[in-house]
Design a protein around this motif. Structure first.
Motif, PDB file in Angstrom:
ATOM      1  N   ASN A   1       0.839  -1.201   0.000  1.00 55.04           N
ATOM      2  CA  ASN A   1       0.000   0.000   0.000  1.00 55.04           C
ATOM      3  C   ASN A   1       0.875   1.253   0.000  1.00 55.04           C
ATOM      4  OD1 ASN A   1      -2.532   1.441   0.238  1.00 55.04           O
ATOM      5  ND2 ASN A   1      -2.062   1.757   2.412  1.00 55.04           N
ATOM      6  N   GLU A   2       1.917   1.243   0.816  1.00 57.71           N
ATOM      7  CA  GLU A   2       2.782   2.427   0.905  1.00 57.71           C
ATOM      8  C   GLU A   2       3.601   2.614  -0.371  1.00 57.71           C
ATOM      9  OE1 GLU A   2       4.999   2.861   4.512  1.00 57.71           O
ATOM     10  OE2 GLU A   2       3.209   2.640   5.747  1.00 57.71           O
TER      11      GLU A   2
ATOM     12  N   SER B   1       1.225   3.633  -3.323  1.00 55.89           N
ATOM     13  CA  SER B   1       0.764   5.019  -3.155  1.00 55.89           C
ATOM     14  C   SER B   1       1.884   5.983  -3.541  1.00 55.89           C
ATOM     15  CB  SER B   1       0.370   5.295  -1.698  1.00 55.89           C
ATOM     16  OG  SER B   1      -0.682   4.449  -1.316  1.00 55.89           O
TER      17      SER B   1
ATOM     18  N   ARG C   1      -5.932   8.959  -2.626  1.00 59.00           N
ATOM     19  CA  ARG C   1      -5.077   9.182  -1.460  1.00 59.00           C
ATOM     20  C   ARG C   1      -5.006   7.929  -0.605  1.00 59.00           C
ATOM     21  NH1 ARG C   1      -8.618  10.680   3.039  1.00 59.00           N
ATOM     22  NH2 ARG C   1     -10.651  11.156   2.145  1.00 59.00           N
ATOM     23  N   ARG C   2      -3.950   7.887   0.206  1.00 64.34           N
ATOM     24  CA  ARG C   2      -3.787   6.770   1.141  1.00 64.34           C
ATOM     25  C   ARG C   2      -4.626   7.070   2.380  1.00 64.34           C
ATOM     26  NH1 ARG C   2       0.158   4.755   4.767  1.00 64.34           N
ATOM     27  NH2 ARG C   2       1.453   6.621   4.662  1.00 64.34           N
TER      28      ARG C   2
ATOM     29  N   GLN D   1      -6.370   2.511   0.726  1.00 68.91           N
ATOM     30  CA  GLN D   1      -6.308   3.729  -0.090  1.00 68.91           C
ATOM     31  C   GLN D   1      -7.632   3.955  -0.820  1.00 68.91           C
ATOM     32  OE1 GLN D   1      -4.103   2.772  -4.146  1.00 68.91           O
ATOM     33  NE2 GLN D   1      -2.743   2.165  -2.474  1.00 68.91           N
TER      34      GLN D   1
ATOM     35  N   GLU E   1      -2.195  -1.667  -9.015  1.00 67.70           N
ATOM     36  CA  GLU E   1      -1.098  -1.263  -8.137  1.00 67.70           C
ATOM     37  C   GLU E   1       0.226  -1.332  -8.879  1.00 67.70           C
ATOM     38  OE1 GLU E   1      -1.355  -5.381  -5.810  1.00 67.70           O
ATOM     39  OE2 GLU E   1       0.444  -4.305  -5.195  1.00 67.70           O
TER      40      GLU E   1
END
Ligand code: C5P
Length: 236
Positions: A51-52, A55, A72-73, A79, A193
């Motif tokens: 996720n990080e 993003s 946005r996260r 997110q 992603e």
């Protein structure tokens, strides 16, 4: 913004509706799968890392004028994204021969390509996501000819930006897979992603794998590799 009903659950993510039309809530999972789901495991911390990283990469691409579904996260593992209709193609860009290309063409893994190669795979679990030609894309009505051109252009633009970004953190971008979606009015956005699950990333000095091949090939700790990528990305 609140999470509403579950819309879709995939191998690595769950997608929920929100009260806002055209905005979806993505929750990354700690699940790792490979070989079309044949190999599976729960790897604690993977959701947060992907996720990080994803993003971060979508934000960096947006700064370079490459639009994506990312809004946005929300938290470590969640997110918000724009709702798109996913085009049923996996668009793979390769800079260096590895993985299925090494196997299919009998070229040694690690061989640099004279120029990037774009491949299309048809997203269909039952068929095992086969490699397809542009004529097949037309036949299957997966995308129009104009859209195929746009996908190639966008994929190569992403490659230029990401190659430079990873080069700056001493990582070789070997290959990666992108997915795209259409907004209601037809605009194509980068979707899904971009993470070490979907890229091959090798340390430039040691060729150490920092991507999902750690899990696919049982050659090291996946979370350590992904953490290394995140650490390098956020300190540049
Ligand atoms: O397996 P193959 O060599 O074709 O993979 C090319 C690239 O696409 C790799 O970076 C891999 O991680 C990614 N990929 C993916 N999802 C798939 C197939 C490949 O992210 N279903």
């Amino acid at each position: 913004m609140t999470k509403q009903d579950l819309l879709y659950e995939g191998k690595a993510k769950r997608i929920y509706r929100t009260e806002e039309a055209d905005t979806l809530w993505v929750e990354y999972k700690d699940e790792a799968t490979a070989f079309n789901g044949e190999k599976k495991d729960t790897l604690l911390g993977k959701a947060k890392l992907n996720n990080e990283i994803s993003s971060h990469l979508f934000m960096r691409l947006a700064e370079q004028g490459i639009p994506s579904h990312f809004i946005r996260r929300l938290s470590d593992t969640e997110q918000l994204v724009k709702q798109v209709t996913i085009i049923p193609l996996e668009v793979v860009v390769r800079n260096v021969v590895a993985g299925s290309m090494a196997k299919r063409l009998g070229i040694q893994e690690g061989t640099a390509l004279p120029r990037p190669i774009v491949e299309f795979y048809y997203k269909d679990d039952a068929l095992g996501d086969p490699l397809i030609t542009e004529d097949h894309i037309g036949l299957l009505e997966a995308a129009s000819q104009d859209e195929v051109e746009t996908l190639k252009e966008m994929a190569l633009a992403v490659n230029e930006q990401l190659s430079e970004l990873f080069d700056g953190i001493n990582v070789r971008l070997i290959d990666f897979k992108l997915e795209f979606g259409r907004l209601k009015e037809g605009t194509i956005l980068l979707a899904d992603e971009i993470s070490p699950d979907t890229c091959r990333l090798w340390d430039k000095d040691t060729n150490q794998r920092l991507d999902k091949d750690l899990f696919r090939r049982n050659i090291g700790n996946l979370q350590e590799g992904y953490q290394e990528i995140l650490n390098r990305l956020i300190t540049t």
